[in-house]
Write an enzyme that holds these catalytic residues in place. Structure first.
Site, PDB file in Angstrom:
ATOM      1  N   ASP A 275      12.842   5.216   9.401  1.00 42.36           N
ATOM      2  CA  ASP A 275      12.397   3.644  10.220  1.00 42.36           C
ATOM      3  C   ASP A 275      11.402   3.960  11.388  1.00 42.36           C
ATOM      4  O   ASP A 275      11.914   4.892  12.279  1.00 42.36           O
ATOM      5  CB  ASP A 275      13.812   3.098  10.598  1.00 42.36           C
ATOM      6  CG  ASP A 275      13.515   1.818  11.149  1.00 42.36           C
ATOM      7  OD1 ASP A 275      12.334   1.429  11.572  1.00 42.36           O
ATOM      8  OD2 ASP A 275      14.607   0.837  11.387  1.00 42.36           O
TER       9      ASP A 275
ATOM     10  N   LYS B 102      -2.429  -3.531  16.845  1.00 40.31           N
ATOM     11  CA  LYS B 102      -3.267  -2.592  15.940  1.00 40.31           C
ATOM     12  C   LYS B 102      -4.431  -1.968  16.591  1.00 40.31           C
ATOM     13  O   LYS B 102      -5.067  -0.677  16.525  1.00 40.31           O
ATOM     14  CB  LYS B 102      -3.780  -3.164  14.788  1.00 40.31           C
ATOM     15  CG  LYS B 102      -2.858  -3.308  13.376  1.00 40.31           C
ATOM     16  CD  LYS B 102      -2.212  -1.936  12.854  1.00 40.31           C
ATOM     17  CE  LYS B 102      -1.444  -1.943  11.764  1.00 40.31           C
ATOM     18  NZ  LYS B 102      -1.229  -0.651  11.522  1.00 40.31           N
TER      19      LYS B 102
ATOM     20  N   LEU C  16       0.841  -1.008  -0.009  1.00 40.26           N
ATOM     21  CA  LEU C  16       0.105   0.071  -0.157  1.00 40.26           C
ATOM     22  C   LEU C  16       0.798   1.274   0.030  1.00 40.26           C
ATOM     23  O   LEU C  16       0.664   2.342  -0.616  1.00 40.26           O
ATOM     24  CB  LEU C  16      -0.915  -0.121   1.238  1.00 40.26           C
ATOM     25  CG  LEU C  16      -1.971  -0.755   1.199  1.00 40.26           C
ATOM     26  CD1 LEU C  16      -2.777  -1.115   2.517  1.00 40.26           C
ATOM     27  CD2 LEU C  16      -3.195  -0.300   0.114  1.00 40.26           C
TER      28      LEU C  16
ATOM     29  N   ASN D   1       1.692   4.264   7.213  1.00 43.25           N
ATOM     30  CA  ASN D   1       1.460   3.014   6.680  1.00 43.25           C
ATOM     31  C   ASN D   1       2.284   1.705   7.334  1.00 43.25           C
ATOM     32  O   ASN D   1       1.846   0.693   7.208  1.00 43.25           O
ATOM     33  CB  ASN D   1       1.450   3.087   5.110  1.00 43.25           C
ATOM     34  CG  ASN D   1       1.443   1.800   4.330  1.00 43.25           C
ATOM     35  OD1 ASN D   1       0.246   1.213   4.557  1.00 43.25           O
ATOM     36  ND2 ASN D   1       2.629   1.256   3.888  1.00 43.25           N
TER      37      ASN D   1
ATOM     38  N   THR E  93      -1.853  -8.030  -1.437  1.00 42.29           N
ATOM     39  CA  THR E  93      -0.328  -7.493  -1.070  1.00 42.29           C
ATOM     40  C   THR E  93       0.760  -8.641  -0.761  1.00 42.29           C
ATOM     41  O   THR E  93       1.486  -8.373  -0.217  1.00 42.29           O
ATOM     42  CB  THR E  93      -0.414  -6.579   0.062  1.00 42.29           C
ATOM     43  OG1 THR E  93      -0.822  -7.543   1.444  1.00 42.29           O
ATOM     44  CG2 THR E  93      -1.030  -5.601   0.038  1.00 42.29           C
TER      45      THR E  93
ATOM     46  N   VAL F  43      -6.787  -6.305   0.948  1.00 45.29           N
ATOM     47  CA  VAL F  43      -6.039  -6.027  -0.277  1.00 45.29           C
ATOM     48  C   VAL F  43      -4.888  -7.182  -0.674  1.00 45.29           C
ATOM     49  O   VAL F  43      -4.475  -7.667   0.109  1.00 45.29           O
ATOM     50  CB  VAL F  43      -5.109  -4.705   0.176  1.00 45.29           C
ATOM     51  CG1 VAL F  43      -4.372  -4.176  -1.121  1.00 45.29           C
ATOM     52  CG2 VAL F  43      -6.167  -3.380   0.631  1.00 45.29           C
TER      53      VAL F  43
ATOM     54  N   TYR G  83      -0.985  -9.186  16.120  1.00 46.87           N
ATOM     55  CA  TYR G  83      -1.044  -7.976  15.049  1.00 46.87           C
ATOM     56  C   TYR G  83      -2.472  -7.314  15.285  1.00 46.87           C
ATOM     57  O   TYR G  83      -2.257  -6.246  15.343  1.00 46.87           O
ATOM     58  CB  TYR G  83      -1.191  -8.807  13.753  1.00 46.87           C
ATOM     59  CG  TYR G  83      -1.509  -7.651  12.629  1.00 46.87           C
ATOM     60  CD1 TYR G  83      -0.727  -6.689  12.352  1.00 46.87           C
ATOM     61  CD2 TYR G  83      -2.716  -7.639  11.820  1.00 46.87           C
ATOM     62  CE1 TYR G  83      -0.842  -5.720  11.346  1.00 46.87           C
ATOM     63  CE2 TYR G  83      -3.031  -6.963  10.663  1.00 46.87           C
ATOM     64  CZ  TYR G  83      -2.171  -5.769  10.634  1.00 46.87           C
ATOM     65  OH  TYR G  83      -2.669  -4.698   9.763  1.00 46.87           O
TER      66      TYR G  83
END
Length: 260
Positions: free
Chosen positions: A57, A170, A13, A85, A201, A199, A166
């Site tokens: 970074d 988030k 993305l 992102n 990816t 998406v 994850y």
């Protein structure tokens, strides 16, 4: 002319943001990546001009501060849109449920530490490094790319027990977005958590088909994964329309609170 800084622009993305935003020659587009030369080489190979790529970074506040200083020179000391992102998700743990960590406690601890350091602390580092430039803009928008995997309704209805570290990290990021929104509202800064949808990816086609079937328990009409181009174009519409009254919210690429 609008200025955009995309943190985490090396692939997926983030890289698509560089491609899509560059289509408007009046934009100043700046990507941050750990290895800027590799991204610049890919842009050249893809025939994408006029994109600046700087070292940055998410886990290094020093590198982000240095990048912000360079960005200031390119944008007349302001940034209209900051899009954060970059994220960490582990292939080793993404398929594990909470009880899947029984006997893997060290893996759980290590993966949570890395997830939090990148997905939460890294977001704070990035926003703080560029906030002065954002405040100098008339637009003042900060967008953090989140995920529908944090949505309680989706977790319950689609019965998604995996992707523990994850999703949890988030979800913490979404709370951080609310905190920034509350703190900065009086200064006109809009801060948004934004889900890109499912998406394409880099997963296998079989995995995308499997995920589509799972997510149809949550959204029966779900048609499946979309391309990075479709996602970014939809996200940009949401970003353009979001108002100060919506600051802090977690929206989907559809502009709603439904992820799919």
């Amino acid at each position: 002319m609008a200025s955009y800084v995309i943190a985490g622009a090396s692939r997926g993305l983030g890289y698509q943001y560089l491609q899509t935003l560059n289509s408007n020659p009046s934009n100043t587009v700046i990507g941050l990546a750990r290895n800027p030369s590799a991204v610049q080489s890919q842009l050249a190979a893809d025939g994408i001009p006029n994109v600046h790529v700087l070292a940055g970074d998410l886990t290094s506040p020093a590198s982000l501060s240095a990048a912000a200083a360079e960005v200031s020179k390119l944008t007349n000391s302001k940034v209209d849109y900051l899009i954060v992102n970059g994220a960490y998700v582990s292939d080793k743990t993404s398929g594990l449920t909470p009880t899947g960590f029984v006997g893997n406690e060290e893996l759980l601890k290590a993966d949570f530490e890395t997830s939090i350091n990148t997905n939460v602390v890294g977001v704070i580092y990035t926003i703080n490094a560029f906030l002065g430039l954002v405040k100098a803009s008339a637009i003042k928008k900060v967008v953090v790319i989140s995920t529908g995997m944090t949505e309680p309704d989706l977790i319950k209805e689609a019965e998604v027990a995996a992707s523990v570290t994850y999703s949890a990290s988030k979800a913490a990021t979404n709370v951080v977005v609310y905190k920034y929104a509350v703190e900065l509202k009086s200064e006109g800064v809009i801060v948004l958590a934004l889900s890109p949808g499912l998406v394409r990816t880099g997963l296998s086609e079989e995995m995308y088909e499997y995920l589509a079937e799972v997510f149809r328990k949550y959204e029966p009409g779900f048609k499946g994964a979309i391309s990075t181009k479709e996602s970014v174009e939809a996200q940009l519409k949401v970003i353009g329309a979001v108002t100060i009254e919506q600051s802090g919210e977690f929206l989907s690429h559809l502009g709603t609170k439904r992820w799919l």
